[in-house]
Design a protein around this motif. Structure first.
Motif, short mmCIF file in Angstrom:
data_model
loop_
_atom_site.label_atom_id
_atom_site.label_comp_id
_atom_site.label_asym_id
_atom_site.label_seq_id
_atom_site.Cartn_x
_atom_site.Cartn_y
_atom_site.Cartn_z
N ILE A 196 128.00 18.17 -41.26
CA ILE A 196 127.18 17.46 -42.25
C ILE A 196 126.00 18.35 -42.57
CG2 ILE A 196 125.86 15.39 -42.75
CD1 ILE A 196 127.53 13.91 -40.70
N ASN A 197 126.03 18.96 -43.74
CA ASN A 197 125.01 19.95 -44.11
C ASN A 197 124.83 19.92 -45.61
OD1 ASN A 197 123.78 22.55 -44.81
ND2 ASN A 197 124.12 23.08 -42.66
N SER A 198 123.59 19.99 -46.07
CA SER A 198 123.31 19.93 -47.51
C SER A 198 123.86 21.13 -48.26
CB SER A 198 121.80 19.82 -47.75
OG SER A 198 121.13 20.94 -47.19
N SER A 199 124.24 22.20 -47.54
CA SER A 199 124.78 23.39 -48.18
C SER A 199 126.26 23.26 -48.52
CB SER A 199 124.58 24.61 -47.27
OG SER A 199 123.22 24.87 -47.07
N PHE A 200 126.94 22.22 -48.02
CA PHE A 200 128.36 22.03 -48.27
C PHE A 200 128.58 20.75 -49.06
CE2 PHE A 200 128.24 24.54 -44.33
CZ PHE A 200 128.98 25.63 -44.74
N ILE A 201 129.33 20.86 -50.15
CA ILE A 201 129.53 19.71 -51.03
C ILE A 201 131.00 19.59 -51.43
CG2 ILE A 201 128.83 18.59 -53.19
CD1 ILE A 201 126.32 20.20 -53.18
N SER A 202 131.50 18.38 -51.40
CA SER A 202 132.82 18.04 -51.92
C SER A 202 133.90 18.93 -51.31
CB SER A 202 132.81 18.13 -53.45
OG SER A 202 133.99 17.61 -54.00
N VAL A 204 134.73 21.78 -52.52
CA VAL A 204 134.45 23.16 -52.91
C VAL A 204 133.69 23.90 -51.82
CG1 VAL A 204 133.35 24.66 -54.63
CG2 VAL A 204 134.51 22.57 -55.35
N GLY A 205 132.76 23.20 -51.17
CA GLY A 205 132.04 23.82 -50.06
C GLY A 205 130.65 24.25 -50.43
N ASN A 206 130.40 25.55 -50.43
CA ASN A 206 129.07 26.10 -50.68
C ASN A 206 128.45 25.52 -51.94
OD1 ASN A 206 127.37 28.34 -52.17
ND2 ASN A 206 127.18 28.71 -49.97
N ILE A 207 127.15 25.19 -51.85
CA ILE A 207 126.47 24.51 -52.94
C ILE A 207 126.48 25.31 -54.24
CG2 ILE A 207 124.21 25.45 -52.25
CD1 ILE A 207 122.96 22.83 -53.09
N ASN A 208 126.34 26.65 -54.14
CA ASN A 208 126.38 27.48 -55.34
C ASN A 208 127.79 27.54 -55.93
OD1 ASN A 208 123.58 28.51 -55.49
ND2 ASN A 208 124.06 29.40 -53.50
N TRP A 209 128.79 27.58 -55.06
CA TRP A 209 130.17 27.54 -55.53
C TRP A 209 130.44 26.22 -56.26
CZ3 TRP A 209 134.63 30.18 -52.57
CH2 TRP A 209 134.24 31.44 -52.11
N TYR A 210 129.97 25.14 -55.65
CA TYR A 210 130.19 23.81 -56.25
C TYR A 210 129.52 23.70 -57.61
CZ TYR A 210 130.06 18.77 -56.96
OH TYR A 210 130.19 17.50 -57.49
N GLY A 254 121.71 19.87 -55.98
CA GLY A 254 120.74 20.65 -55.24
C GLY A 254 120.55 22.09 -55.62
N SER A 255 121.25 22.57 -56.64
CA SER A 255 121.08 23.95 -57.08
C SER A 255 120.24 23.98 -58.35
CB SER A 255 122.44 24.60 -57.34
OG SER A 255 122.28 25.91 -57.86
N SER A 256 119.17 24.76 -58.35
CA SER A 256 118.27 24.82 -59.51
C SER A 256 118.98 25.32 -60.76
CB SER A 256 117.08 25.72 -59.19
OG SER A 256 116.37 25.26 -58.07
N SER A 257 119.95 26.21 -60.58
CA SER A 257 120.65 26.75 -61.75
C SER A 257 121.39 25.66 -62.51
CB SER A 257 121.64 27.83 -61.32
OG SER A 257 122.63 27.32 -60.43
N GLY A 258 121.86 24.63 -61.78
CA GLY A 258 122.55 23.53 -62.44
C GLY A 258 121.63 22.71 -63.32
N VAL A 259 120.40 22.49 -62.87
CA VAL A 259 119.43 21.73 -63.67
C VAL A 259 119.03 22.52 -64.91
CG1 VAL A 259 117.13 20.69 -63.66
CG2 VAL A 259 118.57 20.54 -61.62
#
Length: 550
Positions: A196-202, A204-210, A254-259
């Protein structure tokens, strides 16, 4: 004489039949590849512990098997196509064939071909051929990945036979990914309960990858919903649900690039809507969906329904845990109602929105330049211009107004490192790059001690494989030739697809996907999920565009 003619026609018929059959085989291989990339790869997950490596291996195997299957049937088709052309006397003289092929390519095709050549040349001149072949471990953006991506574009755009169900399949698959991504941020519907880590999502895994995957796919749905008109049908209702879930996941991922990508894409969509009352109504419908997604999240977080939520970024808290979500909802609903009533009265205030858009087109560049000048001056003065903010709000109140290694979620460090790599490379490797996906190899072996120490100290010894800016990374890895050809390819694709989108919503949706990918990657990087998806989308879009034109 009649018998000879009949025999000749029979031979031509057999050759043409075999040619069509080999084309059909090519279509099957391409369709299977598209299905795996769009429907299987996003969901493929064996746990977060090695998810990057797992995704990378799955992608490489998919690309390798597809290439082995496609190459023989494509060569067979090419030979038979030449035979048929020769029989029909359609084959030009040998010396004019290269010129004929080049003239048959559009601007995007030419830039793509040049990029293919640039990648090959970068590999030829690199000092790290073993590394450059597939790329750095757990990243794999090397020569074969880059060349394969361009081949996928050409094969899909020319040889695919329009199995549109593959495109439609993307929506339900990405809906699952988005929903899991949204719930994962609150400790629910965990994909991997052991981590359980904020860096892993769905899945896809890594937040930047997601985030890279999310924006590349989501904004295709945003465009489709905008293009279909304001009348509510079951198809639009499903798309509205899709876009709402996507927006909810985007503002919480959680990724600034997405916003940043969200803001840019909404501005572009607003500009495309100003002259048409119906399109403007659709735009404000989507703004309402975004606001509702933020408001629902605000309510859930306020009521502690999502009690296990993971740490959020400041922008996420502003959008989903403050009065901003309420204000956004009220403004969006009011403006939507005003536009809707004015359209019903045939009294759309297009001049008002056009004026607002023109003001923004002037104001935003001016403000951006002024802000950059302020950041530069503040940096040179050691932060004296924002000292009052530091005193009242702490370091977090002004750190983004002073460029440093930590600026922009460490973009200051990654961008500086990328620029330094390019600057320290010799002239040959400035032109052709240090090698596909070889930035880390160059840093480790050829960079100055000062640069190596800076990277080591700031990233605690972790590998820096890219500059967190796709174009800057390409400049380092594949050189000036690679950057010019790649940028030309992406810009021409966006231009062609959005122009064709006036008549074909699917082509326009593909253009919106590529634009969102490009904006996001100004602050991010190529990886297995987004580069595989975007080149498939480019191939599909060009295929649809050519079909609509013909």
């Amino acid at each position: 004489m009649a018998k000879k003619t009949k025999g000749k026609n029979s031979v031509e018929s057999v050759a043409e039949t075999l040619c069509n059959f080999s084309r059909f085989l090519c279509d099957i291989v391409i369709s299977v590849y598209l299905f795996v990339i769009l429907a299987v790869l996003p969901l493929y997950n064996r746990g977060y512990a090695q998810i990057g490596t797992d995704k990378e291996n799955f992608f490489i195997k998919t690309m390798t098997y597809a290439g082995k299957c496609l190459l023989p049937v494509f060569v067979l088709w090419l030979i038979l196509r030449l035979i048929v052309a020769k029989q029909k006397q359609e084959l030009p003289e040998f010396r004019t064939i290269p010129k004929s092929i080049w003239q048959a390519l559009n601007t995007t095709d030419k830039f793509a071909a040049l990029y293919w050549i640039a990648v090959v040349m970068s590999y030829v001149f690199t000092r790290y051929r073993e590394e450059a072949l597939w790329g750095t471990a757990s990243w794999r953006m090397g020569m074969w990945t880059q060349l394969g991506a361009v081949i996928v574009y050409f094969m899909t755009s020319r040889m695919w036979q329009r199995n549109d169900w593959i495109v439609i399949l993307t929506l339900p698959v990405s809906t699952i990914v988005f929903f899991l991504g949204y719930m994962n941020k609150f400790g629910l519907c965990l994909v991997d309960k052991e981590i359980i880590n904020s860096s892993f999502i769905s899945t896809v895994g890594n937040i930047n990858w997601y985030c890279g995957y999310l924006v590349t796919v989501l904004f295709g749905g945003v465009y489709l919903l905008w293009w279909m008109g304001s009348e509510i049908t079951w198809k639009r209702a499903l798309l509205m649900g899709y876009v709402t879930i996507g927006f909810a996941s985007l503002v919480t991922q959680g990724s600034s690039s997405g916003v940043v990508t969200l803001a840019v894409m909404l501005f572009v969509l607003f500009g495309m809507s100003v002259k048409d009352g119906g399109k403007m109504e659709c735009f404000w419908q989507e703004m309402t969906l975004l606001s509702v997604a933020c408001l629902i999240t605000y309510i859930l977080r306020s009521c502690n329904v999502l009690s296990q939520e993971l740490p959020m970024e400041k922008v996420t808290d502003i959008l989903t845990f403050s009065a901003m979500s309420v204000i956004m909802t009220i403004v969006s609903v009011v403006v939507l109602w005003l536009v809707h009533t004015s359209n019903n009265r045939n009294h759309y205030r297009g001049n008002l929105f056009w004026g607002i858009y023109r003001i923004l087109c002037v104001a935003l560049p001016v403000v951006s330049v002024a802000l950059l000048a302020f950041i530069l001056a503040n940096t040179l003065l050691g932060g004296k211009l924002t000292s009052f903010l530091t005193e009242t709000a702490g370091d977090g109140g002004s750190n983004w107004l002073m460029f440093s290694a930590a600026w922009g979620s460490n973009r200051g460090a990654t961008w500086s490192a990328g620029a330094s790599c390019f600057w320290e490379a010799d002239l040959l490797h400035k032109i052709f790059g240090v090698g596909p996906d070889c930035m880390y190899a160059f840093l480790s072996n050829e960079a100055s001690p000062e640069l190596q120490n800076m990277v080591y100290d700031f990233f605690y010894g972790n590998r820096l494989t890219n500059a967190h800016n796709e174009w800057l990374t390409i400049l380092v890895d594949i050189g000036v030739l690679g950057l010019v050809s790649y940028a030309g390819m992406m810009i021409s694709v966006i231009r062609n697809f959005l122009h064709a989108g006036k008549k074909s919503m699917l082509v326009g949706a593909c253009g919106f996907c590529v634009l969102a990918y490009t904006v996001n990657n100004m602050f991010s990087f190529q990886q297995v999920m987004n580069i595989s998806t975007v080149f498939v989308i480019m191939g599909i879009g060009e295929n649809l565009r050519r079909s609509a034109r013909d």
